[in-house]
Write a protein that holds these residues in place. Structure first.
Motif, PDB file in Angstrom:
ATOM      1  N   GLU A 118      12.316 -53.131  34.894  1.00  0.00           N
ATOM      2  CA  GLU A 118      11.805 -53.216  36.270  1.00  0.00           C
ATOM      3  C   GLU A 118      12.766 -52.544  37.253  1.00  0.00           C
ATOM      4  O   GLU A 118      12.341 -51.842  38.171  1.00  0.00           O
ATOM      5  N   ILE A 119      14.044 -52.759  37.059  1.00  0.00           N
ATOM      6  CA  ILE A 119      15.056 -52.149  37.932  1.00  0.00           C
ATOM      7  C   ILE A 119      15.000 -50.628  37.816  1.00  0.00           C
ATOM      8  O   ILE A 119      15.007 -49.916  38.829  1.00  0.00           O
ATOM      9  N   VAL A 120      14.929 -50.117  36.586  1.00  0.00           N
ATOM     10  CA  VAL A 120      14.871 -48.673  36.371  1.00  0.00           C
ATOM     11  C   VAL A 120      13.623 -48.097  37.035  1.00  0.00           C
ATOM     12  O   VAL A 120      13.673 -47.066  37.714  1.00  0.00           O
ATOM     13  N   GLU A 121      12.497 -48.763  36.860  1.00  0.00           N
ATOM     14  CA  GLU A 121      11.250 -48.303  37.467  1.00  0.00           C
ATOM     15  C   GLU A 121      11.376 -48.268  38.988  1.00  0.00           C
ATOM     16  O   GLU A 121      10.957 -47.305  39.642  1.00  0.00           O
ATOM     17  N   TYR A 122      11.956 -49.301  39.577  1.00  0.00           N
ATOM     18  CA  TYR A 122      12.147 -49.363  41.030  1.00  0.00           C
ATOM     19  C   TYR A 122      13.029 -48.206  41.514  1.00  0.00           C
ATOM     20  O   TYR A 122      12.702 -47.525  42.485  1.00  0.00           O
ATOM     21  N   ILE A 123      14.142 -47.984  40.820  1.00  0.00           N
ATOM     22  CA  ILE A 123      15.064 -46.910  41.220  1.00  0.00           C
ATOM     23  C   ILE A 123      14.381 -45.550  41.095  1.00  0.00           C
ATOM     24  O   ILE A 123      14.518 -44.688  41.977  1.00  0.00           O
ATOM     25  N   GLU A 125      11.242 -44.919  41.394  1.00  0.00           N
ATOM     26  CA  GLU A 125      10.298 -44.818  42.512  1.00  0.00           C
ATOM     27  C   GLU A 125      11.021 -44.481  43.811  1.00  0.00           C
ATOM     28  O   GLU A 125      10.539 -43.675  44.609  1.00  0.00           O
ATOM     29  N   GLN A 126      12.186 -45.090  44.022  1.00  0.00           N
ATOM     30  CA  GLN A 126      12.961 -44.847  45.242  1.00  0.00           C
ATOM     31  C   GLN A 126      13.488 -43.413  45.287  1.00  0.00           C
ATOM     32  O   GLN A 126      13.596 -42.824  46.364  1.00  0.00           O
TER      33      GLN A 126
END
Length: 133
Positions: A118-123, A125-126
């Motif tokens: 989830e963290i990797v996906e968020y980063i 996206e950012q």
């Protein structure tokens, strides 16, 4: 001790046969040199500089004074700066620190993997370019 051929290879690459090679069991001495030669000195996907940083990190995390000294010198030969060495060793320490916390507290591995994904996906996206870019 290593075979004569292996000893000659060591002398060609290192200028000598390191005395510690005498401590390797006979069936492993040639093979051990081959691993060191092929991964550490050979052409691989990592540059000499990258290898030196990885090896210094591992040596520092294992707290091996022999490996730390050798790989710091290797890194200096690969033009790694003192500031980069210091940062590399700090990163190894941070990784070891958090590994100790995760293992000591028996954090659920599957939950950890899910959160990391989830963290990797968020980063990602950012960091993705927007339509305005």
């Amino acid at each position: 001790m290593a075979t004569k051929q292996t000893q000659q290879e060591m002398e060609e690459h290192l200028g000598q046969v390191p005395s510690w090679m005498e401590h390797l069991a006979e069936p492993a001495s040639d093979h051990s040199w081959g691993i060191f030669r092929d991964l550490g000195l050979g052409e691989t996907n990592l540059s000499k500089r990258e290898k030196a940083l990885v090896e210094v990190s591992a040596a520092a995390a294992m707290q091996c004074p022999y490996c730390t000294y050798f790989h710091k010198e290797e890194a200096r030969l690969a033009e790694v700066s003192e500031d980069e060495l210091e940062e590399t060793i700090n990163l190894a320490g941070v990784t070891r620190y958090f590994s100790t916390i995760l293992h000591g507290n028996e954090v659920d591995h599957d939950e950890f993997v899910a959160e990391t994904d989830e963290i990797v996906e968020y980063i990602e996206e950012q960091e993705a370019p927007t339509a305005d870019d």
